[in-house]
Motif scaffolding. Structure first.
Motif, PDB file in Angstrom:
ATOM      1  N   ILE A   5      19.911   4.097  -6.036  1.00 49.95           N
ATOM      2  CA  ILE A   5      19.176   3.947  -4.765  1.00 49.95           C
ATOM      3  C   ILE A   5      17.975   3.032  -4.988  1.00 49.95           C
ATOM      4  O   ILE A   5      17.690   2.130  -4.197  1.00 49.95           O
ATOM      5  CB  ILE A   5      18.739   5.330  -4.222  1.00 49.95           C
ATOM      6  CG1 ILE A   5      19.971   6.114  -3.758  1.00 49.95           C
ATOM      7  CG2 ILE A   5      17.740   5.177  -3.070  1.00 49.95           C
ATOM      8  CD1 ILE A   5      19.710   7.567  -3.461  1.00 49.95           C
TER       9      ILE A   5
ATOM     10  N   LEU B  95      22.299  -6.576   1.954  1.00 49.44           N
ATOM     11  CA  LEU B  95      21.755  -7.907   1.641  1.00 49.44           C
ATOM     12  C   LEU B  95      22.598  -8.990   2.304  1.00 49.44           C
ATOM     13  O   LEU B  95      22.061  -9.944   2.891  1.00 49.44           O
ATOM     14  CB  LEU B  95      21.724  -8.105   0.118  1.00 49.44           C
ATOM     15  CG  LEU B  95      21.158  -9.446  -0.340  1.00 49.44           C
ATOM     16  CD1 LEU B  95      19.701  -9.563   0.043  1.00 49.44           C
ATOM     17  CD2 LEU B  95      21.315  -9.608  -1.837  1.00 49.44           C
TER      18      LEU B  95
ATOM     19  N   MET C  86      26.878   3.500  -3.335  1.00 47.02           N
ATOM     20  CA  MET C  86      25.459   3.123  -3.267  1.00 47.02           C
ATOM     21  C   MET C  86      25.265   1.665  -3.677  1.00 47.02           C
ATOM     22  O   MET C  86      24.516   0.915  -3.035  1.00 47.02           O
ATOM     23  CB  MET C  86      24.661   4.045  -4.212  1.00 47.02           C
ATOM     24  CG  MET C  86      23.167   4.021  -3.980  1.00 47.02           C
ATOM     25  SD  MET C  86      22.730   4.539  -2.321  1.00 47.02           S
ATOM     26  CE  MET C  86      21.717   3.160  -1.826  1.00 47.02           C
TER      27      MET C  86
ATOM     28  N   GLY D 262      16.502 -10.196  -2.860  1.00 45.25           N
ATOM     29  CA  GLY D 262      17.216 -10.873  -1.792  1.00 45.25           C
ATOM     30  C   GLY D 262      16.290 -11.681  -0.901  1.00 45.25           C
ATOM     31  O   GLY D 262      16.625 -12.791  -0.477  1.00 45.25           O
TER      32      GLY D 262
ATOM     33  N   PHE E 235      15.528 -14.822  -2.744  1.00 41.60           N
ATOM     34  CA  PHE E 235      16.681 -15.725  -2.708  1.00 41.60           C
ATOM     35  C   PHE E 235      16.819 -16.377  -1.332  1.00 41.60           C
ATOM     36  O   PHE E 235      17.133 -17.561  -1.217  1.00 41.60           O
ATOM     37  CB  PHE E 235      17.968 -14.965  -3.059  1.00 41.60           C
ATOM     38  CG  PHE E 235      18.156 -14.751  -4.540  1.00 41.60           C
ATOM     39  CD1 PHE E 235      18.303 -15.834  -5.388  1.00 41.60           C
ATOM     40  CD2 PHE E 235      18.194 -13.472  -5.083  1.00 41.60           C
ATOM     41  CE1 PHE E 235      18.473 -15.652  -6.757  1.00 41.60           C
ATOM     42  CE2 PHE E 235      18.358 -13.274  -6.443  1.00 41.60           C
ATOM     43  CZ  PHE E 235      18.502 -14.370  -7.282  1.00 41.60           C
ATOM     44  N   MET E 236      16.562 -15.588  -0.281  1.00 40.49           N
ATOM     45  CA  MET E 236      16.662 -16.121   1.085  1.00 40.49           C
ATOM     46  C   MET E 236      15.622 -17.228   1.294  1.00 40.49           C
ATOM     47  O   MET E 236      15.932 -18.283   1.862  1.00 40.49           O
ATOM     48  CB  MET E 236      16.452 -14.978   2.078  1.00 40.49           C
ATOM     49  CG  MET E 236      16.827 -15.317   3.500  1.00 40.49           C
ATOM     50  SD  MET E 236      18.589 -15.659   3.672  1.00 40.49           S
ATOM     51  CE  MET E 236      18.509 -17.052   4.776  1.00 40.49           C
TER      52      MET E 236
ATOM     53  N   MET F 271      21.183 -11.660   4.945  1.00 35.77           N
ATOM     54  CA  MET F 271      21.250 -13.088   4.626  1.00 35.77           C
ATOM     55  C   MET F 271      22.209 -13.795   5.580  1.00 35.77           C
ATOM     56  O   MET F 271      21.945 -14.919   6.011  1.00 35.77           O
ATOM     57  CB  MET F 271      21.679 -13.287   3.168  1.00 35.77           C
ATOM     58  CG  MET F 271      20.627 -12.841   2.172  1.00 35.77           C
ATOM     59  SD  MET F 271      21.120 -13.151   0.461  1.00 35.77           S
ATOM     60  CE  MET F 271      20.391 -14.736   0.196  1.00 35.77           C
TER      61      MET F 271
ATOM     62  N   GLY G 163      23.841  -1.485  -1.177  1.00 38.10           N
ATOM     63  CA  GLY G 163      22.759  -2.435  -1.449  1.00 38.10           C
ATOM     64  C   GLY G 163      23.215  -3.867  -1.239  1.00 38.10           C
ATOM     65  O   GLY G 163      22.534  -4.660  -0.577  1.00 38.10           O
ATOM     66  N   VAL G 164      24.398  -4.199  -1.758  1.00 35.64           N
ATOM     67  CA  VAL G 164      24.900  -5.575  -1.659  1.00 35.64           C
ATOM     68  C   VAL G 164      25.281  -5.909  -0.213  1.00 35.64           C
ATOM     69  O   VAL G 164      24.972  -6.995   0.292  1.00 35.64           O
ATOM     70  CB  VAL G 164      26.116  -5.768  -2.604  1.00 35.64           C
ATOM     71  CG1 VAL G 164      26.737  -7.135  -2.403  1.00 35.64           C
ATOM     72  CG2 VAL G 164      25.673  -5.593  -4.053  1.00 35.64           C
TER      73      VAL G 164
ATOM     74  N   ILE H 273      17.586  -4.900  -5.103  1.00 34.02           N
ATOM     75  CA  ILE H 273      18.492  -5.949  -4.626  1.00 34.02           C
ATOM     76  C   ILE H 273      17.911  -6.588  -3.368  1.00 34.02           C
ATOM     77  O   ILE H 273      17.893  -7.810  -3.221  1.00 34.02           O
ATOM     78  CB  ILE H 273      19.899  -5.357  -4.357  1.00 34.02           C
ATOM     79  CG1 ILE H 273      20.602  -5.011  -5.675  1.00 34.02           C
ATOM     80  CG2 ILE H 273      20.754  -6.335  -3.546  1.00 34.02           C
ATOM     81  CD1 ILE H 273      21.883  -4.212  -5.499  1.00 34.02           C
ATOM     82  N   LEU H 274      17.381  -5.749  -2.470  1.00 32.60           N
ATOM     83  CA  LEU H 274      16.811  -6.285  -1.224  1.00 32.60           C
ATOM     84  C   LEU H 274      15.506  -7.035  -1.515  1.00 32.60           C
ATOM     85  O   LEU H 274      15.219  -8.051  -0.883  1.00 32.60           O
ATOM     86  CB  LEU H 274      16.576  -5.158  -0.219  1.00 32.60           C
ATOM     87  CG  LEU H 274      17.871  -4.507   0.296  1.00 32.60           C
ATOM     88  CD1 LEU H 274      17.559  -3.351   1.234  1.00 32.60           C
ATOM     89  CD2 LEU H 274      18.748  -5.526   1.002  1.00 32.60           C
TER      90      LEU H 274
ATOM     91  N   LEU I 253      17.768   0.766  -7.325  1.00 27.77           N
ATOM     92  CA  LEU I 253      18.299  -0.583  -7.569  1.00 27.77           C
ATOM     93  C   LEU I 253      18.679  -1.271  -6.255  1.00 27.77           C
ATOM     94  O   LEU I 253      18.538  -2.488  -6.126  1.00 27.77           O
ATOM     95  CB  LEU I 253      19.510  -0.524  -8.507  1.00 27.77           C
ATOM     96  CG  LEU I 253      19.239  -0.075  -9.944  1.00 27.77           C
ATOM     97  CD1 LEU I 253      20.500  -0.215 -10.789  1.00 27.77           C
ATOM     98  CD2 LEU I 253      18.092  -0.853 -10.582  1.00 27.77           C
ATOM     99  N   ALA I 254      19.144  -0.490  -5.260  1.00 28.08           N
ATOM    100  CA  ALA I 254      19.465  -1.086  -3.953  1.00 28.08           C
ATOM    101  C   ALA I 254      18.207  -1.690  -3.328  1.00 28.08           C
ATOM    102  O   ALA I 254      18.250  -2.764  -2.721  1.00 28.08           O
ATOM    103  CB  ALA I 254      20.084  -0.036  -3.026  1.00 28.08           C
TER     104      ALA I 254
END
Lengths: 203, 109
Positions: free
Chosen positions: A18, B91, B83, A28, A31-32, B95, B87-88, A24-25, A20-21
């Motif tokens: 959770i 994203l 999970m 993200g 990256f965006m 995006m 997350g991916v 990622i955002l 790590l999610a």
């Protein structure tokens, strides 16, 4: 393993995933921002990317991929209760993480010396100077955020290593494996950063 | 203990033994280094607009290898896969919606 121990392991792993999610955002968003500025300034991003040090960047990618191998094997060793082996593998992970940061610091020193930091003293010139500066803004922010994450990972690995090698307050095997999840995610972030920063245009 | 709750527990069976896993991990590491070599080599090939896409596809493959084997999503509880996917996917949605704007504008952006 008892059912209770299994449930604790699942709780720890799920909690880390959770977190790590959210990571990622977080990356993200960076990256965006990179993608949008690159869409606005394609030529400038290609030109600026060519000034990055491909040799050091490639070596560093290999170093980090190898550190992930050591970390994965350390988790394996912990699960098998091979604590001596686990300590050695954590030491290797620690050393490879420090090596990565050392090489990155060498790159930063060269970047500073060549005045590649965005601002009044920025040394690159071209038809789209804003784009050149924005590439290096993205470069410093993304690699900087990554380096901070790696520093945290190095600290966690160091504590695990010391606790296991001293034999006192030896951590539960699941702590090694869950820490590994974080380490691998930081590796994955770099897997995407490497082509986006070093390989935009080399032809 | 009720049956559904039991299903949430990771199974002890089916996990590769540590000895077998070492070869699996070494194989994945070799594959990651090979993909690194491939992505560097592809950057020097004239692929027109496809250089960036090739680089991102290779990065995606490397990320999947790390997530599935090193992060043990392959053998872990399905909840962990869910999970990770959440997350991916979130994203990708964020995006995708942003790029739907930037990629479809004409002229000055």
């Amino acid at each position: 393993m008892t059912a209770d121990s299994e449930a604790r392991t699942l709780t720890a792993e799920l909690a880390m995933w959770i977190f790590l999610a959210t990571e990622i955002l977080f990356f993200g968003v960076l990256f965006m921002a990179y993608l949008v500025t690159r869409l606005h300034h394609p030529q400038a991003f290609a030109a600026a990317s060519r000034t990055t040090d491909l040799t050091l960047g490639s070596i560093n990618t290999a170093v980090l991929l190898t550190s992930s191998l050591a970390m994965a094997l350390a988790g394996r060793a912990a699960r098998a209760r091979r604590w001596r082996q686990c300590a050695w593998l954590l030491a290797a992970t620690f050393a490879l993480g420090v090596t990565f940061l050392g090489i990155k610091a060498t790159e930063y020193r060269a970047d500073f010396a060549h005045h590649l930091v965005p601002g009044p003293g920025f040394s690159l010139h071209g038809p789209d100077r804003t784009g050149l500066e924005q590439f290096f803004l993205a470069y410093f922010v993304t690699t900087g955020a990554h380096a901070v994450h790696l520093l945290v990972g190095i600290g966690v690995v160091a504590v695990l290593w010391l606790r296991i090698s001293s034999g006192r307050r030896r951590p539960h095997a699941r702590l090694v494996e869950v820490s590994g999840l974080y380490w691998h995610l930081v590796d994955i972030v770099w897997i995407f950063l490497f082509p986006l920063l070093y390989l935009v245009s080399r032809t | 203990m009720s049956a559904p709750a039991r299903n949430l527990m990771p199974q002890d069976t089916g996990l590769p033994t540590p000895a077998r896993a070492v070869w699996l991990y070494l194989g994945v590491w070799a594959a990651l280094l090979a993909l690194l070599g491939l992505t560097i080599a592809s950057a020097f090939a004239h692929l027109g607009g496809w250089n960036g896409a090739v680089n991102l596809i290779i990065a995606g493959l490397k990320a999947i290898l790390v997530a599935v084997v090193f992060m043990r999503l392959r053998e872990g509880n399905p909840l962990l896969r869910l999970m990770a996917l959440a997350g991916v996917v979130w994203l990708m949605i964020l995006m995708g919606l942003s790029l739907a704007d930037f990629l479809t504008r004409r002229g000055a952006i």
